[in-house]
Design an enzyme around this catalytic site. Sequence first.
Site, PDB file in Angstrom:
ATOM      1  N   LYS A 143       0.805  -1.129  -0.138  1.00 54.48           N
ATOM      2  CA  LYS A 143       0.046   0.145   0.002  1.00 54.48           C
ATOM      3  C   LYS A 143       0.990   1.195  -0.088  1.00 54.48           C
ATOM      4  O   LYS A 143       1.945   1.407   0.612  1.00 54.48           O
ATOM      5  CB  LYS A 143      -0.965   0.054   1.261  1.00 54.48           C
ATOM      6  CG  LYS A 143      -1.559   1.437   1.808  1.00 54.48           C
ATOM      7  CD  LYS A 143      -2.856   1.438   0.620  1.00 54.48           C
ATOM      8  CE  LYS A 143      -3.485   2.847   0.748  1.00 54.48           C
ATOM      9  NZ  LYS A 143      -4.397   3.335  -0.135  1.00 54.48           N
ATOM     10  N   CYS A 197      -1.982  10.292  -6.413  1.00 53.72           N
ATOM     11  CA  CYS A 197      -2.803  10.098  -5.478  1.00 53.72           C
ATOM     12  C   CYS A 197      -3.986  11.259  -5.734  1.00 53.72           C
ATOM     13  O   CYS A 197      -3.634  12.461  -5.273  1.00 53.72           O
ATOM     14  CB  CYS A 197      -2.495   9.878  -3.972  1.00 53.72           C
ATOM     15  SG  CYS A 197      -3.846   9.700  -2.735  1.00 53.72           S
TER      16      CYS A 197
END
Length: 310
Positions: free
Chosen positions: A45, A129
């Site tokens: 992650k 992101c």
Amino acid sequence: MSLLSASLLGIDFANPLLNASGVWCRDKAELDALNASAAGSFITKSCTLVPRAGNPEPRYYATPLGSINSMGLPNEGYPYYLDYARHHDYRAKPLFMSVAGLSLADNLAMLAAIRAADLPAIVELNLSCPNVPGKPQIAYDFAAMTEMLEAVSLEYARPFGVKMPPYFDIAHFDEAAAILNRFPHVTFVTCINSIGNALIIDPETESVVIKPKEGFGGIGGDYVLPTALANVNAFYRRCPGKQIIGCGGVSTGEHVFMHLLAGASLVQVGSALYEEGPAIFARLNAELSALLERKGYASIESVRGKLRTL
Ligand code: DHB
């Protein structure tokens, strides 16, 4: 050497498949499940300097055509993933680490620690992101992206990759690729992250389906496959010295094959892995093998970039 053997940065992979960062990779139990799966490699992650709880739930929602998410970078903090990488058996399969600092300084601090650990883990620097309120995507700001890559290339002077958002204009493909081509340490380019800030509406409830950002979030799955293929191929054509990792819209072996034709060396699976779990990798490998055999291909290498134009 088998039919599905793959290669990135001179490293051998049993097959081209891995998870898209963010899916099934937040803690040791999930990572161990990927390690035990039929994936050829796996990635952690995206991590930040300190742990984050992420955005309020519900923050992921699936539809018949894909998914929307605004997770907000929930993660255990980079030392957790670095510790995992320290204990990983790289003879079993290669491991990637995704790094997504909230600032340039945070990225440099994490990369200095990863560099000092001197592991075979491969860094994928996340420039895309879309889900942290108030933080624009680095890769949609070419000056910020250049500054980031200049500083990171000095701090982390070894091969690494970048996770890119989708672009939708040829001028943007040209400019982004020209910037990446200035940085020889950027040896692979992962295309694409989710298509950011989309909105899924439930007509029954007349409501958004996720809580953060008034329902806005990144979409993946079938919604994004053609955009993903375009971005893979656009960077494959423009960055001949780099390798491409394809990501976006993969739920069948045929989708993997399309990413390979477009130029991908490895292929990541996001939404479909979220829905189906790590057993998906055995299915995708079987479907890809059958398709290659039916078409008479002896390797995935012989497929890569072989997309025909009219
Ligand atoms: C998150 C989503 C992304 O697409 C990404 O690249 C990093 C983090 C998230 O919301 O956690």
